[in-house]
Design a protein around this motif. Structure first.
Motif, PDB file in Angstrom:
ATOM      1  N   THR A 160       0.811  -1.223   0.177  1.00 59.67           N
ATOM      2  CA  THR A 160      -0.058   0.038  -0.015  1.00 59.67           C
ATOM      3  C   THR A 160       0.787   1.209  -0.093  1.00 59.67           C
ATOM      4  N   ARG A 161       0.442   2.318  -0.979  1.00 60.01           N
ATOM      5  CA  ARG A 161       1.181   3.378  -1.017  1.00 60.01           C
ATOM      6  C   ARG A 161       0.483   4.569   0.223  1.00 60.01           C
ATOM      7  N   ALA A 162       0.263   5.717  -0.468  1.00 59.39           N
ATOM      8  CA  ALA A 162      -0.596   6.492   0.400  1.00 59.39           C
ATOM      9  C   ALA A 162      -1.944   6.156   0.655  1.00 59.39           C
ATOM     10  N   THR A 163      -2.252   6.389   1.920  1.00 58.02           N
ATOM     11  CA  THR A 163      -3.685   6.127   2.547  1.00 58.02           C
ATOM     12  C   THR A 163      -4.219   6.862   3.297  1.00 58.02           C
ATOM     13  N   THR A 164      -5.441   7.266   3.329  1.00 55.74           N
ATOM     14  CA  THR A 164      -6.152   7.870   4.042  1.00 55.74           C
ATOM     15  C   THR A 164      -7.366   7.503   4.707  1.00 55.74           C
ATOM     16  N   TRP A 165      -7.596   7.375   6.039  1.00 53.08           N
ATOM     17  CA  TRP A 165      -9.037   6.931   6.622  1.00 53.08           C
ATOM     18  C   TRP A 165      -9.736   7.980   7.514  1.00 53.08           C
ATOM     19  N   VAL A 166     -10.841   8.180   7.137  1.00 55.00           N
ATOM     20  CA  VAL A 166     -11.812   9.066   7.984  1.00 55.00           C
ATOM     21  C   VAL A 166     -12.762   8.353   8.562  1.00 55.00           C
ATOM     22  N   GLU A 167     -13.157   8.401   9.794  1.00 50.86           N
ATOM     23  CA  GLU A 167     -14.000   7.783  10.674  1.00 50.86           C
ATOM     24  C   GLU A 167     -14.782   8.427  11.486  1.00 50.86           C
ATOM     25  N   ALA A 168     -16.090   8.372  11.864  1.00 53.04           N
ATOM     26  CA  ALA A 168     -17.003   8.770  12.653  1.00 53.04           C
ATOM     27  C   ALA A 168     -17.319   7.944  13.606  1.00 53.04           C
ATOM     28  N   ARG A 169     -17.284   8.175  15.071  1.00 52.28           N
ATOM     29  CA  ARG A 169     -17.933   7.005  16.145  1.00 52.28           C
ATOM     30  C   ARG A 169     -18.847   7.844  17.105  1.00 52.28           C
ATOM     31  N   LEU A 170     -19.795   6.887  17.474  1.00 44.71           N
ATOM     32  CA  LEU A 170     -20.649   7.341  18.465  1.00 44.71           C
ATOM     33  C   LEU A 170     -20.923   6.429  19.435  1.00 44.71           C
ATOM     34  N   ARG A 215     -14.455   5.691   5.840  1.00 44.14           N
ATOM     35  CA  ARG A 215     -14.038   5.630   4.552  1.00 44.14           C
ATOM     36  C   ARG A 215     -12.407   5.408   4.165  1.00 44.14           C
ATOM     37  N   ARG A 216     -12.150   4.415   3.672  1.00 39.42           N
ATOM     38  CA  ARG A 216     -10.617   4.377   3.421  1.00 39.42           C
ATOM     39  C   ARG A 216     -10.302   4.587   1.852  1.00 39.42           C
ATOM     40  N   GLU A 217      -9.323   5.569   1.806  1.00 42.39           N
ATOM     41  CA  GLU A 217      -8.937   5.691   0.365  1.00 42.39           C
ATOM     42  C   GLU A 217      -7.454   5.143   0.303  1.00 42.39           C
ATOM     43  N   GLN A 218      -7.057   4.317  -0.612  1.00 44.34           N
ATOM     44  CA  GLN A 218      -5.525   3.753  -0.686  1.00 44.34           C
ATOM     45  C   GLN A 218      -4.966   3.865  -2.200  1.00 44.34           C
ATOM     46  N   ASP A 219      -3.734   4.068  -2.239  1.00 47.31           N
ATOM     47  CA  ASP A 219      -3.106   3.953  -3.415  1.00 47.31           C
ATOM     48  C   ASP A 219      -2.580   2.438  -3.418  1.00 47.31           C
ATOM     49  N   ASN A 220      -2.508   1.734  -4.688  1.00 47.80           N
ATOM     50  CA  ASN A 220      -2.210   0.462  -4.950  1.00 47.80           C
ATOM     51  C   ASN A 220      -2.794  -0.651  -3.889  1.00 47.80           C
ATOM     52  N   ALA A 221      -4.293  -0.334  -3.479  1.00 50.40           N
ATOM     53  CA  ALA A 221      -5.082  -1.224  -2.522  1.00 50.40           C
ATOM     54  C   ALA A 221      -6.313  -0.866  -2.551  1.00 50.40           C
ATOM     55  N   PRO A 222      -7.460  -1.692  -2.368  1.00 52.14           N
ATOM     56  CA  PRO A 222      -8.793  -1.156  -2.637  1.00 52.14           C
ATOM     57  C   PRO A 222      -9.334  -0.275  -1.818  1.00 52.14           C
ATOM     58  N   ASP A 223     -10.046   0.749  -2.258  1.00 50.55           N
ATOM     59  CA  ASP A 223     -10.751   1.693  -1.363  1.00 50.55           C
ATOM     60  C   ASP A 223     -12.030   1.125  -1.150  1.00 50.55           C
ATOM     61  N   TYR A 224     -12.426   1.429   0.255  1.00 53.28           N
ATOM     62  CA  TYR A 224     -13.626   0.875   0.814  1.00 53.28           C
ATOM     63  C   TYR A 224     -14.094   1.606   1.949  1.00 53.28           C
ATOM     64  N   THR A 225     -15.475   1.399   2.457  1.00 57.12           N
ATOM     65  CA  THR A 225     -15.947   1.895   3.399  1.00 57.12           C
ATOM     66  C   THR A 225     -16.378   0.796   4.372  1.00 57.12           C
ATOM     67  N   GLY A 226     -15.793   1.063   5.726  1.00 59.78           N
ATOM     68  CA  GLY A 226     -15.957   0.026   6.475  1.00 59.78           C
ATOM     69  C   GLY A 226     -16.513   0.492   8.097  1.00 59.78           C
TER      70      GLY A 226
END
Length: 235
Positions: free
Chosen positions: A155-165, A181-192
């Motif tokens: 995986t190269r550059a990766t960004t994760w944005v998360e909300a918790r309650l 939501r995770r956005e990744q270079d050279n790996a799948p983008d996904y919501t988790g």
């Protein structure tokens, strides 16, 4: 997904001032605590991060040592994994907590290493994290942003944005839900995300049961949904 995060961000900023959030996911120094040192250890049926497994659905153990003073903390930790030939991931982190505009903030930088990784594998990475925290009576919220300019493994550059309650169900019993939501270079983008309950058995021991999901199950075992039980001891 973007609508959920936007709505929570607006809620955090628009609400009137309230008591500071009490939880940062790690023990923090307070005037009532006699020591600057804190320790955590635990185990679980699967090592999950951002909805995805890091241990190939196998049990894992982890531990952490932290030193904290007013506003500043440093910690070192380890966790067992199964990735790129490595079975142990270690981390060294430094962070700063502060309050402003009726909100609490927690920002940190960490360096991660995967010990014994396969030759040629990218076994180290920098990670930057920024949290906004807010209590609404017994309910606490957190908005988290994580970024690594060059992640571990392929995986190269990766960004994760998360909300918790999180909210209490009963004495010593608390429920929580996260969505990210995770956005990744050279790996799948996904919501988790995940949803579950945590029970404080004693002042030092907690049990957690949590269901983790992603929308990338077709990308392989790493992203398949799973139920995880874990125990944490902190003192």
């Amino acid at each position: 997904m973007r609508h959920v995060l936007t709505a929570l961000t607006a809620l955090l900023w628009a609400a009137a001032p309230a008591a500071a959030a009490q939880d940062r996911d790690d023990p923090r120094y307070s005037a009532e605590r006699p020591s600057h040192w804190a320790f955590e250890a635990g185990a679980g049926t699967d090592n999950r991060s951002k909805g995805a497994t890091k241990s190939a659905d196998a049990p894992y153990v982890f531990g952490e040592v932290e030193w904290a003073t007013a506003g500043f903390y440093v910690d070192t930790e380890f966790e067992t994994i199964d990735s790129s030939g490595s079975s142990v991931e270690t981390e060294l982190e430094a962070g700063w907590q502060f309050a402003a505009a009726g909100l609490d903030f927690d920002t940190s930088v960490s360096r991660k290493w995967r010990l014994g990784a396969d030759a040629g594998a990218d076994d180290e990475a920098w990670e930057y994290q920024f949290d906004i925290l807010r209590d609404f009576g017994p309910v606490d919220t957190r908005l988290r942003l994580e970024h690594s300019p060059d992640g571990l493994g392929s995986t190269r550059a990766t960004t994760w944005v998360e909300a918790r309650l999180r909210w209490p169900l009963a004495d010593r019993l608390r429920a929580s839900i996260t969505l990210g939501r995770r956005e990744q270079d050279n790996a799948p983008d996904y919501t988790g995300g995940n949803a579950g309950i945590a029970w404080a058995v004693t002042d030092t021991t907690a049990l957690d049961l949590r269901w983790h999901v992603t929308d990338a199950a077709g990308q392989g075992l790493q992203y398949e949904d799973g139920l995880v039980a874990s125990v944490l001891v902190a003192f």
